[in-house]
Scaffold this motif. Structure first.
Motif, PDB file in Angstrom:
ATOM      1  N   ALA A  47       0.821  -1.204   0.000  1.00  0.00           N
ATOM      2  CA  ALA A  47       0.000   0.000   0.000  1.00  0.00           C
ATOM      3  C   ALA A  47       0.862   1.263   0.000  1.00  0.00           C
ATOM      4  N   TRP A  48       1.921   1.249   0.792  1.00  0.00           N
ATOM      5  CA  TRP A  48       2.812   2.401   0.826  1.00  0.00           C
ATOM      6  C   TRP A  48       3.459   2.631  -0.535  1.00  0.00           C
ATOM      7  N   ARG A  49       3.927   1.558  -1.164  1.00  0.00           N
ATOM      8  CA  ARG A  49       4.583   1.722  -2.468  1.00  0.00           C
ATOM      9  C   ARG A  49       3.587   2.188  -3.531  1.00  0.00           C
ATOM     10  N   LYS A  50       2.337   1.772  -3.426  1.00  0.00           N
ATOM     11  CA  LYS A  50       1.321   2.162  -4.398  1.00  0.00           C
ATOM     12  C   LYS A  50       0.993   3.649  -4.312  1.00  0.00           C
ATOM     13  N   TYR A  51       0.848   4.171  -3.092  1.00  0.00           N
ATOM     14  CA  TYR A  51       0.389   5.551  -2.923  1.00  0.00           C
ATOM     15  C   TYR A  51       1.523   6.543  -2.688  1.00  0.00           C
ATOM     16  N   ASP A  52       2.716   6.063  -2.375  1.00  0.00           N
ATOM     17  CA  ASP A  52       3.801   6.981  -2.045  1.00  0.00           C
ATOM     18  C   ASP A  52       4.310   7.744  -3.266  1.00  0.00           C
ATOM     19  N   ALA A  53       4.073   7.226  -4.446  1.00  0.00           N
ATOM     20  CA  ALA A  53       4.619   7.849  -5.657  1.00  0.00           C
ATOM     21  C   ALA A  53       3.863   9.096  -6.085  1.00  0.00           C
ATOM     22  N   ILE A  54       2.676   9.334  -5.559  1.00  0.00           N
ATOM     23  CA  ILE A  54       1.889  10.498  -5.966  1.00  0.00           C
ATOM     24  C   ILE A  54       1.768  11.479  -4.808  1.00  0.00           C
ATOM     25  N   THR A  55       1.428  12.726  -5.151  1.00  0.00           N
ATOM     26  CA  THR A  55       1.311  13.763  -4.119  1.00  0.00           C
ATOM     27  C   THR A  55      -0.070  13.724  -3.472  1.00  0.00           C
ATOM     28  N   ALA A  56      -0.169  14.350  -2.325  1.00  0.00           N
ATOM     29  CA  ALA A  56      -1.465  14.463  -1.652  1.00  0.00           C
ATOM     30  C   ALA A  56      -2.444  15.260  -2.504  1.00  0.00           C
ATOM     31  N   ARG A  57      -1.963  16.292  -3.178  1.00  0.00           N
ATOM     32  CA  ARG A  57      -2.847  17.096  -4.025  1.00  0.00           C
ATOM     33  C   ARG A  57      -3.413  16.255  -5.166  1.00  0.00           C
ATOM     34  N   GLU A  58      -2.566  15.438  -5.787  1.00  0.00           N
ATOM     35  CA  GLU A  58      -3.030  14.576  -6.869  1.00  0.00           C
ATOM     36  C   GLU A  58      -4.046  13.562  -6.362  1.00  0.00           C
ATOM     37  N   LEU A  59      -3.812  13.029  -5.181  1.00  0.00           N
ATOM     38  CA  LEU A  59      -4.758  12.081  -4.589  1.00  0.00           C
ATOM     39  C   LEU A  59      -6.128  12.731  -4.406  1.00  0.00           C
ATOM     40  N   LEU A  60      -6.157  13.919  -3.801  1.00  0.00           N
ATOM     41  CA  LEU A  60      -7.424  14.599  -3.548  1.00  0.00           C
ATOM     42  C   LEU A  60      -8.103  15.003  -4.857  1.00  0.00           C
ATOM     43  N   LYS A  61      -7.307  15.364  -5.846  1.00  0.00           N
ATOM     44  CA  LYS A  61      -7.868  15.709  -7.160  1.00  0.00           C
ATOM     45  C   LYS A  61      -8.522  14.488  -7.804  1.00  0.00           C
ATOM     46  N   ARG A  62      -7.865  13.328  -7.730  1.00  0.00           N
ATOM     47  CA  ARG A  62      -8.394  12.092  -8.323  1.00  0.00           C
ATOM     48  C   ARG A  62      -9.750  11.727  -7.735  1.00  0.00           C
ATOM     49  N   PHE A  63      -9.930  12.004  -6.451  1.00  0.00           N
ATOM     50  CA  PHE A  63     -11.157  11.588  -5.783  1.00  0.00           C
ATOM     51  C   PHE A  63     -12.177  12.726  -5.666  1.00  0.00           C
ATOM     52  N   GLY A  64     -11.994  13.774  -6.465  1.00  0.00           N
ATOM     53  CA  GLY A  64     -13.045  14.773  -6.627  1.00  0.00           C
ATOM     54  C   GLY A  64     -13.154  15.809  -5.536  1.00  0.00           C
ATOM     55  N   CYS A  65     -12.093  16.029  -4.789  1.00  0.00           N
ATOM     56  CA  CYS A  65     -12.132  17.067  -3.740  1.00  0.00           C
ATOM     57  C   CYS A  65     -12.316  18.437  -4.380  1.00  0.00           C
ATOM     58  N   SER A  66     -13.192  19.252  -3.820  1.00  0.00           N
ATOM     59  CA  SER A  66     -13.419  20.575  -4.380  1.00  0.00           C
ATOM     60  C   SER A  66     -12.222  21.483  -4.107  1.00  0.00           C
ATOM     61  N   GLU A  67     -12.057  22.498  -4.947  1.00  0.00           N
ATOM     62  CA  GLU A  67     -10.951  23.442  -4.805  1.00  0.00           C
ATOM     63  C   GLU A  67     -11.013  24.152  -3.452  1.00  0.00           C
ATOM     64  N   ARG A  68     -12.203  24.531  -3.048  1.00  0.00           N
ATOM     65  CA  ARG A  68     -12.347  25.282  -1.800  1.00  0.00           C
ATOM     66  C   ARG A  68     -12.059  24.401  -0.576  1.00  0.00           C
TER      67      ARG A  68
END
Length: 530
Positions: free
Chosen positions: A174-195
């Protein structure tokens, strides 16, 4: 002393006595009680180092703690490594709460509310969640949190992120899968609003992982958010220390350890270790012209300190695992303490703030409400901690105070009428762990390629699931247990696990794991980048 990898013969307890054990004319070696014990050197005197030393002393080892002091400079000699960074002690810190009961100190305030501010003023109020309506995660945290400006539609865009939380189970994969991307990219992928990202998530990440979301590992982000916020709504409740950690916890703890025979040596800067080529074990820890014989060693220091040790060490730099840590980074911290000429009324003692002049996130604390020594004062004492404070470091102290007061005034209007009558500014370069994207592959585990050398600290890989001070303390206990296992003496420290997942999270994780197993059996499952 016997070689570090030999096991001393077992003797019945009654064969050990204090003082001399034979007559002089017997012409036999005379050993003190200390000389008969296995020797352990612990490098570092924070939560990890003291945690390891505490348990090893109780198991009868001869423990020496080397306190470098050089990490913080001469001015900061009175500070512990944990008097800055994350200051709160959260509800899931079960092992630390057990510890303070064990050493019989009462260092904490009652459960404390906190708030979050921006340039526009108050944004979020965090209640005491254990007193609120208990709802399953993540609904308890979402609906009990009081968002002052954020519309409900933006709040609801946080829910899809739970899919990543369910998929992330703190395993190596799990760490190797998610460690390669940024937190911002993660939140963007899952539809987090800009605000929601700008006003809530980014500030929380900056004070939890000490860097902007675009510079934080998604794996570290999920792990930190789950532990502090999402596992159970009560987990975001915190208490604060009623003085410095060194005064309230570490000093009485160290005194207790000294009564058990633990030695604390200040100003020892580790420069190398001595290796027994035949056994592969470390036999001595070298501090300049001074050396300490050992049966086992624990390095319980931060990244920047370990990097300095590796650069100086002819032995450690021959091992790949220690060379890899040279790729890791640390983060600068700036602390500002100001005393104001009047009482300023703050609703909460603990506060988060972000978004001023595009600068870093920061926290500010009303020490007049927290510290016992300030409670009767007619003035107000505020402590502000600025994380990732690269752009503030070069400024003159007066300019830093001016900025701090300006930003405080935008959070709470009452600061506009207050004047600074005293100030104290400290700069801590490279003092906080940076969990940047891709850092996991360089991070060390608790065991090393040296059979008797172990690691501890908040940046060490651990499957316990905790974070910050609790993780440091737990990894110290884990290192102590590894030494006990290696030397075949003593009993293991009991480490309390993190609270189990709520039933619906357990079920969803089982389902997700089964689906992933099916997908991995499909043709071309490993062809595309994931």
């Amino acid at each position: 002393m016997l070689g570090c990898c030999r096991v001393l013969p077992a003797f019945p307890n009654h064969s050990f006595r204090r003082g001399f054990c034979c007559r002089a004319e017997d012409q036999q070696p005379v050993y003190t009680e200390r000389q008969n014990k296995k020797k352990v050197v612990v490098v570092g005197s924070g939560w990890a180092g003291l945690g390891a030393a505490n348990h090893l002393c109780k198991q009868g080892f001869d423990v020496t703690v080397l306190e470098g002091g050089y990490e913080f400079g001469y001015k900061n000699k009175s500070l512990s490594p944990d008097d800055y960074g994350i200051r709160g002690f959260w509800y899931p810190y079960r092992n630390i709460f057990n510890l303070v009961d064990e050493i019989d100190v009462k260092p904490f305030t009652s459960w404390t509310k906190s708030a979050q501010y921006s340039e526009k003023g108050l944004e979020v109020e965090y209640p005491i969640y254990k007193d609120a309506l208990q709802l399953p995660t993540p609904f308890g945290t979402l609906f009990n949190t009081q968002f002052v400006r954020l519309p409900l539609i933006d709040q609801l865009t946080s829910l899809p992120v739970m899919a990543a939380v369910i998929d992330f189970d703190n395993t190596d994969a799990a760490w190797r899968k998610y460690d390669a991307i940024t937190a911002r990219e993660l939140l963007k992928r899952f539809g987090c609003s800009e605000r929601l990202y700008r006003d809530v998530f980014d500030p929380l990440l900056q004070v939890g992982l000490f860097a902007p979301a675009e510079q934080c590992s998604a794996a570290a982000t999920i792990g930190m958010l789950y532990y502090f916020v999402l596992a159970n709504q009560k987990h975001f409740d915190l208490v604060l220390c009623r003085g410095t950690i060194r005064e309230q916890i570490f000093q009485p703890w160290i005194e207790s350890l000294k009564t058990q025979g633990c030695r604390f040596l200040e100003g020892r800067k580790v420069t190398d270790v001595t290796l027994d080529e035949e056994t592969g074990c470390i036999t001595e820890v070298v501090c300049g012209k001074e050396s300490f014989k050992v049966d086992a060693v624990i390095l319980a220091v931060g990244i920047s300190t370990l990097q300095e040790i590796v650069q100086n060490s002819a032995v450690l730099c021959t091992r790949e695992e220690f060379l890899k840590i040279m790729n890791l980074n640390s983060i600068d911290l700036l602390t500002v303490k100001v005393e104001l000429d009047r009482k300023v009324n703050l609703s909460n003692a603990s506060n988060v703030s972000c978004g001023f002049e595009g600068s870093c996130a920061w926290t500010f604390f009303d020490l007049s409400m927290i510290y016992d020594k300030h409670k009767e004062s007619t003035t107000t004492v505020i402590q502000a901690d600025f994380y990732h404070a690269n752009d503030l470091f070069p400024l003159k102290d007066e300019k830093i105070v001016e900025k701090t007061m300006s930003w405080l005034s935008k959070c709470i209007k009452d600061f506009e009428n207050a004047a600074v009558i005293d100030k104290e500014i400290e700069r801590f370069p490279k003092s906080l762990t940076h969990f940047f994207p891709g850092s996991y592959k360089y991070t060390m585990r608790g065991s090393t390629s040296f059979p008797n050398l172990y690691m501890a600290g908040d940046w060490i890989i651990s499957r316990h699931g905790s974070w910050s001070q609790e993780k440091s303390y737990v990894t110290g206990l884990e290192a102590a247990n590894r030494i006990i296992d290696y030397l075949k003496e003593g009993t293991f420290a009991k480490i309390l696990p993190v609270q189990e997942d709520e039933p619906h999270i357990q079920s969803l994780r089982i389902l997700n794991r089964n689906l992933n197993d099916i997908i991995e059996q499909l043709p071309w499952s490993n062809y595309f980048l994931r």
